[in-house]
Scaffold this active site. Structure first.
Site, PDB file in Angstrom:
ATOM      1  N   LEU A  45       0.875  -1.163   0.000  1.00 50.91           N
ATOM      2  CA  LEU A  45       0.000   0.000   0.000  1.00 50.91           C
ATOM      3  C   LEU A  45       0.913   1.214   0.000  1.00 50.91           C
ATOM      4  CD1 LEU A  45      -2.620  -0.990   2.739  1.00 50.91           C
ATOM      5  CD2 LEU A  45      -3.075  -0.755   0.291  1.00 50.91           C
ATOM      6  N   ASP A  46       0.590   2.214  -0.823  1.00 49.33           N
ATOM      7  CA  ASP A  46       1.448   3.392  -0.828  1.00 49.33           C
ATOM      8  C   ASP A  46       1.371   4.104   0.514  1.00 49.33           C
ATOM      9  OD1 ASP A  46      -0.616   5.557  -0.881  1.00 49.33           O
ATOM     10  OD2 ASP A  46      -1.118   4.674  -2.814  1.00 49.33           O
ATOM     11  N   SER A  47       2.261   5.026   0.726  1.00 45.49           N
ATOM     12  CA  SER A  47       2.398   5.676   2.028  1.00 45.49           C
ATOM     13  C   SER A  47       1.093   6.310   2.506  1.00 45.49           C
ATOM     14  CB  SER A  47       3.498   6.743   1.967  1.00 45.49           C
ATOM     15  OG  SER A  47       3.578   7.464   3.170  1.00 45.49           O
ATOM     16  N   LEU A  48       0.337   6.925   1.612  1.00 40.82           N
ATOM     17  CA  LEU A  48      -0.880   7.627   2.000  1.00 40.82           C
ATOM     18  C   LEU A  48      -2.071   6.690   2.210  1.00 40.82           C
ATOM     19  CD1 LEU A  48      -0.738  10.802  -0.293  1.00 40.82           C
ATOM     20  CD2 LEU A  48      -0.173  10.620   2.138  1.00 40.82           C
ATOM     21  N   SER A  49      -2.000   5.496   1.644  1.00 36.99           N
ATOM     22  CA  SER A  49      -3.114   4.553   1.766  1.00 36.99           C
ATOM     23  C   SER A  49      -3.054   3.815   3.096  1.00 36.99           C
ATOM     24  CB  SER A  49      -3.093   3.557   0.607  1.00 36.99           C
ATOM     25  OG  SER A  49      -3.269   4.231  -0.627  1.00 36.99           O
TER      26      SER A  49
END
Length: 209
Positions: A45-49
């Protein structure tokens, strides 16, 4: 020999899906849990997700989950700005062109999309509290995973993604696990919930770390 171990976490925002990085980022090791040696994330999951992320000591899970003949469903809860119209839901559901690496476009495969109430288990989040700006919660279930696909899909549909939470992979669900929480899962239940039926034959009994 030590048996493999399997975990799910509720990855909080502003954390990367890895234990080691040369960049100044918040890592999985910051979670309040003592993971065994060799633990790694399956998928990212990307950092913001936020949301469901699988961790395990079993190096064969990636191939079993992502390279099998039957693609596995992943469900996301997506909070977007403004009111989403029925025709936009249909566009997202039937396929929408998104920009991919190299500057071209790729039309997403048909997927499950619906407008939902705000999931009651979620904590409050500052991105949802912009004054005088309505928002909509969507549930999007995919069987493919292009880079930042969900964010790109809603952007191409003229909505800004405010919050993105992975809620489940097949029947393996985030449930009421709080942000930063960790839950260990027994091996047979882990593969059953992921609907991986051939895991015993793919993982010999002696294949442990």
């Amino acid at each position: 020999m030590t048996p493999h171990r399997y975990f799910i976490i509720n990855k909080p925002q502003n954390m990367v899906s890895q234990f080691v990085s040369s960049d100044e980022v918040r890592l999985l090791g910051a979670l309040d849990f003592e993971f065994p040696e060799g633990t790694h994330a399956i998928g990212r999951l990307d950092s913001l997700s936020e949301g469901l992320l699988i961790l395990t000591t079993n190096k064969k899970v990636t191939n079993l989950l992502f390279q099998g003949e039957v693609p596995h469903k992943r469900t996301y809860w997506v909070n977007v700005s403004h009111v989403v119209l029925p025709e936009t839901v249909e566009l997202l559901r039937t396929g929408i062109p998104i920009r991919v690496k190299g500057g071209g476009y790729y039309t997403t495969t048909p997927c499950e999309v619906g407008i939902i109430d705000r999931p009651a288990i979620l904590d409050k989040h500052q991105n949802e509290t912009q004054p005088d700006v309505p928002n909509t919660w969507l549930s999007i279930t995919l069987t493919e995973g292009k880079y930042h696909q969900v964010r790109k899909m809603v952007r191409e549909a003229s909505h800004r993604c405010r919050r993105l939470i992975r809620a489940s992979i097949e029947d393996l669900e985030l449930g009421d696990l709080p942000p930063g929480g960790v839950r260990e899962i027994e091996e047979e239940a882990f593969f059953r919930l992921l609907k991986i039926a051939n895991w015993k034959s793919a993982i010999p009994s002696g294949d442990y770390l």
